[in-house]
Design a protein around this motif. Structure first.
Motif: not given
Length: 384
Positions: A67-68, A86-87, A112-115, A122-123
Protein backbone atom coordinates in the motif's frame (compact mmCIF):
# COMPACT_ATOMS: atom_id res chain seq x y z
CA UNK A 1 -14.86 -10.26 -0.92
CA UNK A 2 -12.62 -10.68 2.09
CA UNK A 3 -11.03 -9.12 5.14
CA UNK A 4 -8.48 -6.32 4.64
CA UNK A 5 -5.59 -6.65 7.09
CA UNK A 6 -2.83 -4.17 7.92
CA UNK A 7 0.61 -4.99 9.29
CA UNK A 8 3.17 -3.50 11.65
CA UNK A 9 6.88 -3.50 12.48
CA UNK A 10 8.41 -4.65 15.78
CA UNK A 11 11.01 -2.27 17.23
CA UNK A 12 14.14 -2.78 15.17
CA UNK A 13 16.44 -1.77 18.02
CA UNK A 14 15.39 -4.86 19.98
CA UNK A 15 17.32 -7.72 18.36
CA UNK A 16 15.13 -10.24 20.22
CA UNK A 17 12.23 -9.25 17.95
CA UNK A 18 13.91 -10.74 14.89
CA UNK A 19 15.35 -14.07 13.78
CA UNK A 20 12.43 -16.24 14.82
CA UNK A 21 10.17 -18.59 12.87
CA UNK A 22 7.28 -16.25 12.00
CA UNK A 23 7.34 -15.19 8.33
CA UNK A 24 7.20 -11.40 7.99
CA UNK A 25 7.13 -9.50 4.69
CA UNK A 26 7.98 -5.91 3.73
CA UNK A 27 7.46 -4.24 0.32
CA UNK A 28 11.24 -4.48 -0.22
CA UNK A 29 10.88 -8.28 -0.24
CA UNK A 30 8.67 -8.00 -3.32
CA UNK A 31 10.96 -5.63 -5.23
CA UNK A 32 11.93 -7.55 -8.35
CA UNK A 33 10.04 -10.60 -7.08
CA UNK A 34 8.30 -12.38 -9.96
CA UNK A 35 6.87 -15.55 -8.42
CA UNK A 36 3.18 -15.76 -7.67
CA UNK A 37 3.60 -17.23 -4.17
CA UNK A 38 5.89 -16.12 -1.36
CA UNK A 39 6.75 -18.03 1.82
CA UNK A 40 9.02 -15.61 3.69
CA UNK A 41 10.95 -12.37 3.41
CA UNK A 42 14.54 -11.46 4.19
CA UNK A 43 13.77 -11.47 7.93
CA UNK A 44 11.50 -13.50 10.17
CA UNK A 45 10.24 -12.22 13.51
CA UNK A 46 10.04 -13.94 16.88
CA UNK A 47 6.97 -14.52 18.99
CA UNK A 48 8.14 -11.65 21.17
CA UNK A 49 8.35 -9.38 18.12
CA UNK A 50 4.91 -10.51 16.96
CA UNK A 51 3.35 -9.85 20.37
CA UNK A 52 5.02 -6.43 20.62
CA UNK A 53 3.21 -4.87 17.65
CA UNK A 54 -0.10 -4.94 15.81
CA UNK A 55 0.87 -7.15 12.89
CA UNK A 56 -1.42 -10.10 12.15
CA UNK A 57 -0.64 -13.66 11.13
CA UNK A 58 -2.71 -14.40 8.03
CA UNK A 59 -3.47 -17.80 6.46
CA UNK A 60 -2.12 -19.40 3.31
CA UNK A 61 -3.91 -17.94 0.30
CA UNK A 62 -3.92 -14.37 1.64
CA UNK A 63 -3.29 -11.91 -1.18
CA UNK A 64 -0.60 -9.42 -0.16
CA UNK A 65 -0.90 -5.95 -1.71
CA UNK A 66 1.69 -3.27 -0.92
CA UNK A 67 0.00 0.00 0.00
CA UNK A 68 3.05 2.29 -0.03
CA UNK A 69 6.67 2.54 -1.12
CA UNK A 70 5.42 1.54 -3.66
CA UNK A 71 1.72 0.87 -4.14
CA UNK A 72 0.95 -2.28 -6.08
CA UNK A 73 3.30 -5.18 -5.37
CA UNK A 74 1.16 -8.35 -5.31
CA UNK A 75 1.87 -11.87 -4.08
CA UNK A 76 0.01 -14.77 -2.48
CA UNK A 77 0.99 -16.17 0.94
CA UNK A 78 2.27 -19.72 0.52
CA UNK A 79 1.97 -20.30 4.27
CA UNK A 80 0.85 -18.34 7.35
CA UNK A 81 2.50 -14.95 7.08
CA UNK A 82 2.41 -11.40 8.48
CA UNK A 83 3.58 -8.08 7.07
CA UNK A 84 4.80 -4.66 8.06
CA UNK A 85 2.64 -1.55 7.77
CA UNK A 86 3.39 -1.26 4.06
CA UNK A 87 0.60 -3.67 3.13
CA UNK A 88 -3.16 -3.85 2.94
CA UNK A 89 -3.58 -7.61 2.54
CA UNK A 90 -6.80 -9.41 1.68
CA UNK A 91 -7.86 -12.66 3.31
CA UNK A 92 -10.40 -13.77 0.68
CA UNK A 93 -13.81 -15.24 1.43
CA UNK A 94 -14.58 -18.82 0.42
CA UNK A 95 -16.16 -17.70 -2.86
CA UNK A 96 -13.00 -15.88 -4.03
CA UNK A 97 -10.11 -17.68 -5.71
CA UNK A 98 -6.79 -16.24 -4.44
CA UNK A 99 -5.14 -16.50 -7.85
CA UNK A 100 -8.11 -14.80 -9.53
CA UNK A 101 -7.78 -11.92 -7.05
CA UNK A 102 -4.00 -11.86 -7.53
CA UNK A 103 -4.32 -11.32 -11.27
CA UNK A 104 -7.16 -8.83 -10.94
CA UNK A 105 -5.16 -6.69 -8.52
CA UNK A 106 -2.29 -6.71 -11.03
CA UNK A 107 -4.73 -5.39 -13.61
CA UNK A 108 -6.12 -2.75 -11.20
CA UNK A 109 -2.68 -1.67 -9.94
CA UNK A 110 -2.54 1.57 -11.92
CA UNK A 111 -6.08 2.62 -10.99
CA UNK A 112 -5.37 1.97 -7.32
CA UNK A 113 -2.07 3.86 -7.50
CA UNK A 114 -3.92 6.90 -8.85
CA UNK A 115 -5.97 6.97 -5.64
CA UNK A 116 -2.86 7.24 -3.47
CA UNK A 117 -2.29 10.27 -1.29
CA UNK A 118 0.68 11.71 0.57
CA UNK A 119 3.60 14.09 0.02
CA UNK A 120 6.85 12.16 0.61
CA UNK A 121 5.41 9.01 -0.98
CA UNK A 122 1.95 7.91 -2.10
CA UNK A 123 -0.08 5.57 0.10
CA UNK A 124 -3.54 4.02 0.01
CA UNK A 125 -5.70 3.26 3.01
CA UNK A 126 -7.65 0.11 3.71
CA UNK A 127 -10.82 2.12 3.09
CA UNK A 128 -9.69 3.17 -0.40
CA UNK A 129 -8.66 -0.37 -1.29
CA UNK A 130 -11.92 -1.70 0.14
CA UNK A 131 -13.98 0.60 -2.07
CA UNK A 132 -12.26 -0.59 -5.26
CA UNK A 133 -14.71 -2.31 -7.62
CA UNK A 134 -13.73 -5.76 -8.84
CA UNK A 135 -15.34 -8.38 -11.07
CA UNK A 136 -16.64 -11.43 -9.17
CA UNK A 137 -17.94 -14.28 -11.35
CA UNK A 138 -18.65 -17.77 -10.01
CA UNK A 139 -15.79 -19.79 -8.55
CA UNK A 140 -15.91 -22.08 -11.56
CA UNK A 141 -15.59 -19.11 -13.92
CA UNK A 142 -12.79 -17.63 -11.78
CA UNK A 143 -10.82 -20.88 -12.14
CA UNK A 144 -11.42 -20.93 -15.90
CA UNK A 145 -10.19 -17.33 -16.26
CA UNK A 146 -7.06 -18.04 -14.19
CA UNK A 147 -6.28 -21.12 -16.29
CA UNK A 148 -6.63 -19.14 -19.54
CA UNK A 149 -4.48 -16.24 -18.25
CA UNK A 150 -1.75 -18.67 -17.23
CA UNK A 151 -1.87 -20.46 -20.58
CA UNK A 152 -1.33 -17.15 -22.41
CA UNK A 153 1.25 -15.91 -19.90
CA UNK A 154 3.17 -19.18 -20.30
CA UNK A 155 3.59 -18.50 -24.02
CA UNK A 156 4.63 -14.93 -23.28
CA UNK A 157 7.13 -16.11 -20.68
CA UNK A 158 8.79 -18.41 -23.23
CA UNK A 159 9.19 -15.49 -25.62
CA UNK A 160 10.50 -13.21 -22.86
CA UNK A 161 13.01 -15.88 -21.77
CA UNK A 162 14.31 -16.05 -25.33
CA UNK A 163 14.63 -12.26 -25.48
CA UNK A 164 16.43 -12.13 -22.13
CA UNK A 165 18.81 -14.86 -23.28
CA UNK A 166 19.53 -12.75 -26.36
CA UNK A 167 20.33 -9.76 -24.12
CA UNK A 168 22.69 -11.90 -22.05
CA UNK A 169 24.45 -13.07 -25.21
CA UNK A 170 24.78 -9.48 -26.38
CA UNK A 171 26.39 -8.58 -23.05
CA UNK A 172 28.83 -11.48 -23.42
CA UNK A 173 29.72 -10.20 -26.89
CA UNK A 174 30.07 -6.63 -25.61
CA UNK A 175 32.45 -7.74 -22.87
CA UNK A 176 34.41 -9.84 -25.37
CA UNK A 177 34.93 -6.75 -27.51
CA UNK A 178 36.12 -4.72 -24.51
CA UNK A 179 38.43 -7.49 -23.28
CA UNK A 180 39.94 -7.77 -26.75
CA UNK A 181 40.47 -4.03 -27.10
CA UNK A 182 41.88 -3.49 -23.61
CA UNK A 183 44.12 -6.56 -23.66
CA UNK A 184 46.64 -4.47 -25.59
CA UNK A 185 49.53 -3.03 -23.61
CA UNK A 186 49.07 0.67 -22.93
CA UNK A 187 50.78 3.05 -20.49
CA UNK A 188 49.16 2.83 -17.04
CA UNK A 189 48.23 5.67 -14.69
CA UNK A 190 46.27 5.75 -11.45
CA UNK A 191 42.77 7.14 -11.78
CA UNK A 192 43.57 9.86 -9.25
CA UNK A 193 46.28 11.14 -11.59
CA UNK A 194 43.90 11.73 -14.49
CA UNK A 195 40.58 12.49 -12.77
CA UNK A 196 38.85 13.83 -9.68
CA UNK A 197 36.53 11.44 -7.80
CA UNK A 198 33.30 13.02 -6.56
CA UNK A 199 31.04 11.61 -3.83
CA UNK A 200 27.30 12.27 -3.77
CA UNK A 201 25.18 14.25 -1.31
CA UNK A 202 22.39 12.95 0.96
CA UNK A 203 19.50 14.95 -0.47
CA UNK A 204 16.46 14.92 1.81
CA UNK A 205 13.43 13.06 0.46
CA UNK A 206 11.10 15.52 2.22
CA UNK A 207 12.40 18.20 -0.16
CA UNK A 208 11.62 16.23 -3.31
CA UNK A 209 9.02 17.96 -5.46
CA UNK A 210 7.55 17.15 -8.90
CA UNK A 211 8.27 20.67 -10.15
CA UNK A 212 11.87 20.81 -8.90
CA UNK A 213 14.41 22.35 -11.24
CA UNK A 214 17.13 19.77 -10.53
CA UNK A 215 17.04 15.99 -11.06
CA UNK A 216 18.70 13.86 -8.36
CA UNK A 217 20.68 10.96 -9.84
CA UNK A 218 20.16 7.96 -7.55
CA UNK A 219 21.52 4.40 -7.64
CA UNK A 220 18.49 3.08 -9.51
CA UNK A 221 18.93 5.62 -12.29
CA UNK A 222 22.44 4.49 -13.25
CA UNK A 223 22.39 1.49 -15.58
CA UNK A 224 25.19 -0.11 -17.55
CA UNK A 225 25.85 2.50 -20.21
CA UNK A 226 22.81 4.72 -19.80
CA UNK A 227 20.60 6.63 -17.36
CA UNK A 228 17.09 5.32 -16.67
CA UNK A 229 14.33 7.53 -15.26
CA UNK A 230 11.40 5.29 -16.27
CA UNK A 231 10.59 4.28 -12.68
CA UNK A 232 12.06 7.04 -10.58
CA UNK A 233 12.72 10.61 -11.63
CA UNK A 234 13.30 12.60 -8.46
CA UNK A 235 13.40 16.39 -8.57
CA UNK A 236 14.39 18.91 -5.94
CA UNK A 237 14.97 22.60 -5.37
CA UNK A 238 17.19 21.85 -2.35
CA UNK A 239 20.20 23.73 -3.64
CA UNK A 240 22.69 26.30 -2.50
CA UNK A 241 25.70 27.70 -4.31
CA UNK A 242 27.87 25.27 -2.34
CA UNK A 243 25.73 22.26 -3.35
CA UNK A 244 25.75 23.31 -7.00
CA UNK A 245 29.50 23.78 -6.93
CA UNK A 246 30.13 20.31 -5.46
CA UNK A 247 27.32 18.12 -6.79
CA UNK A 248 26.08 19.56 -10.09
CA UNK A 249 27.21 17.12 -12.78
CA UNK A 250 28.95 18.22 -15.95
CA UNK A 251 29.20 16.87 -19.47
CA UNK A 252 31.75 14.05 -19.59
CA UNK A 253 31.36 13.00 -15.94
CA UNK A 254 31.39 9.20 -15.63
CA UNK A 255 29.00 7.93 -12.96
CA UNK A 256 29.41 4.65 -11.07
CA UNK A 257 27.18 3.04 -8.43
CA UNK A 258 28.86 2.08 -5.15
CA UNK A 259 26.25 -0.09 -3.42
CA UNK A 260 24.18 -3.12 -4.42
CA UNK A 261 23.52 -6.81 -4.05
CA UNK A 262 25.37 -9.79 -5.55
CA UNK A 263 27.71 -7.42 -7.38
CA UNK A 264 24.69 -6.00 -9.15
CA UNK A 265 26.27 -2.56 -9.10
CA UNK A 266 29.40 -0.81 -10.27
CA UNK A 267 27.37 0.27 -13.30
CA UNK A 268 28.83 3.07 -15.37
CA UNK A 269 27.16 5.74 -17.48
CA UNK A 270 28.40 9.05 -18.80
CA UNK A 271 26.77 12.49 -18.77
CA UNK A 272 26.64 13.21 -22.49
CA UNK A 273 25.45 16.81 -22.34
CA UNK A 274 25.19 19.59 -19.78
CA UNK A 275 22.14 19.06 -17.56
CA UNK A 276 20.61 19.98 -14.21
CA UNK A 277 21.61 16.62 -12.68
CA UNK A 278 22.71 16.44 -9.04
CA UNK A 279 24.80 13.59 -7.61
CA UNK A 280 23.09 11.63 -4.82
CA UNK A 281 24.82 9.57 -2.12
CA UNK A 282 26.24 6.14 -3.01
CA UNK A 283 26.67 7.26 -6.59
CA UNK A 284 30.12 8.61 -7.43
CA UNK A 285 31.49 10.46 -10.43
CA UNK A 286 34.86 10.68 -12.12
CA UNK A 287 35.62 14.03 -13.72
CA UNK A 288 38.51 13.50 -16.13
CA UNK A 289 41.27 15.88 -17.07
CA UNK A 290 40.37 16.15 -20.77
CA UNK A 291 43.88 17.29 -21.65
CA UNK A 292 45.06 13.71 -21.08
CA UNK A 293 41.93 11.58 -20.68
CA UNK A 294 38.94 11.21 -23.02
CA UNK A 295 35.77 10.53 -20.95
CA UNK A 296 34.30 8.33 -23.72
CA UNK A 297 37.38 6.08 -23.58
CA UNK A 298 37.06 5.61 -19.82
CA UNK A 299 33.31 5.09 -19.98
CA UNK A 300 34.10 1.92 -21.93
CA UNK A 301 37.07 0.91 -19.81
CA UNK A 302 35.21 1.32 -16.49
CA UNK A 303 32.46 -0.99 -17.84
CA UNK A 304 34.94 -3.69 -18.82
CA UNK A 305 35.76 -6.77 -16.78
CA UNK A 306 39.35 -5.50 -16.68
CA UNK A 307 38.26 -2.66 -14.40
CA UNK A 308 35.30 -4.35 -12.66
CA UNK A 309 37.61 -7.06 -11.32
CA UNK A 310 39.76 -4.34 -9.74
CA UNK A 311 36.70 -2.42 -8.52
CA UNK A 312 35.27 -5.33 -6.55
CA UNK A 313 38.57 -5.99 -4.78
CA UNK A 314 37.58 -2.99 -2.65
CA UNK A 315 34.17 -4.44 -1.77
CA UNK A 316 33.04 -4.63 1.86
CA UNK A 317 29.73 -5.64 3.41
CA UNK A 318 27.86 -8.85 4.09
CA UNK A 319 26.44 -11.57 1.84
CA UNK A 320 23.28 -9.61 1.10
CA UNK A 321 24.79 -6.24 0.28
CA UNK A 322 28.13 -4.97 -0.93
CA UNK A 323 29.70 -1.53 -0.78
CA UNK A 324 32.69 0.00 -2.49
CA UNK A 325 34.35 3.18 -1.31
CA UNK A 326 35.94 6.06 -3.13
CA UNK A 327 39.35 4.29 -3.10
CA UNK A 328 38.16 2.13 -6.00
CA UNK A 329 37.83 5.35 -8.00
CA UNK A 330 41.27 6.67 -7.09
CA UNK A 331 43.83 3.91 -6.68
CA UNK A 332 43.46 1.43 -9.58
CA UNK A 333 45.92 1.77 -12.44
CA UNK A 334 44.15 2.08 -15.77
CA UNK A 335 45.36 2.28 -19.38
CA UNK A 336 46.01 5.84 -20.50
CA UNK A 337 47.44 5.97 -24.03
CA UNK A 338 47.85 9.28 -25.88
CA UNK A 339 44.63 11.16 -26.68
CA UNK A 340 44.72 10.36 -30.38
CA UNK A 341 45.01 6.65 -29.55
CA UNK A 342 42.12 6.93 -27.09
CA UNK A 343 40.00 8.50 -29.83
CA UNK A 344 40.85 5.72 -32.31
CA UNK A 345 39.97 3.09 -29.70
CA UNK A 346 36.61 4.76 -28.98
CA UNK A 347 35.81 4.77 -32.73
CA UNK A 348 36.87 1.14 -32.96
CA UNK A 349 34.65 0.07 -30.07
CA UNK A 350 31.70 2.11 -31.35
CA UNK A 351 31.95 0.45 -34.78
CA UNK A 352 32.04 -3.04 -33.30
CA UNK A 353 29.21 -2.41 -30.86
CA UNK A 354 26.86 -0.48 -33.14
CA UNK A 355 25.16 -3.62 -34.50
CA UNK A 356 25.00 -5.00 -30.96
CA UNK A 357 23.30 -1.79 -29.75
CA UNK A 358 20.82 -1.92 -32.63
CA UNK A 359 19.83 -5.50 -31.82
CA UNK A 360 19.49 -4.62 -28.14
CA UNK A 361 17.08 -1.79 -28.95
CA UNK A 362 14.97 -4.23 -30.96
CA UNK A 363 15.00 -6.69 -28.06
CA UNK A 364 14.04 -3.95 -25.57
CA UNK A 365 11.14 -2.92 -27.83
CA UNK A 366 9.96 -6.52 -27.96
CA UNK A 367 10.18 -6.83 -24.16
CA UNK A 368 8.09 -3.66 -23.78
CA UNK A 369 5.57 -5.10 -26.22
CA UNK A 370 5.43 -8.28 -24.14
CA UNK A 371 4.60 -6.21 -21.05
CA UNK A 372 1.88 -4.40 -23.01
CA UNK A 373 0.52 -7.75 -24.19
CA UNK A 374 0.39 -8.97 -20.59
CA UNK A 375 -1.69 -5.95 -19.60
CA UNK A 376 -3.92 -6.49 -22.64
CA UNK A 377 -4.59 -10.08 -21.53
CA UNK A 378 -5.52 -8.89 -18.04
CA UNK A 379 -7.74 -6.18 -19.46
CA UNK A 380 -9.69 -8.67 -21.54
CA UNK A 381 -10.03 -10.95 -18.51
CA UNK A 382 -11.33 -8.39 -16.04
CA UNK A 383 -13.18 -5.67 -17.89
CA UNK A 384 -16.82 -5.98 -16.84
Amino acid sequence: IGKIVSGATPKTKDVDNYGGSIAWITPADLSGYTSKYISHGSRNITQKGYDSCSTHLMPRGTVLFSSRAPIGYVAIAENPICTNQGFKSIVPNDDIDSEFLYYQLQYLRKKIQEKGSGTTFKEISGKVLGETDIVVPSLEEQSRIVAHIEELFSELDKAVDTLKTTKEQLEVYRQAVLVDIFSQEYPLRQLKEISVALSGFAFKSKNYTPDGKYTVIKIGNVKDGYLDFSRDKTRTNEVTDKILQKYLLKQGDCLITLTGTKRDYGFVSMIERQTDYLLNQRVAALRFDTMIALPEFFRYYLSSLNYRNQFFKYETGNVGQGNVGIKALCEPAVPCPPLDTQKKIVDQISDRLSVCDSIEKTVDTALAQADAMRQSILKQAFEA
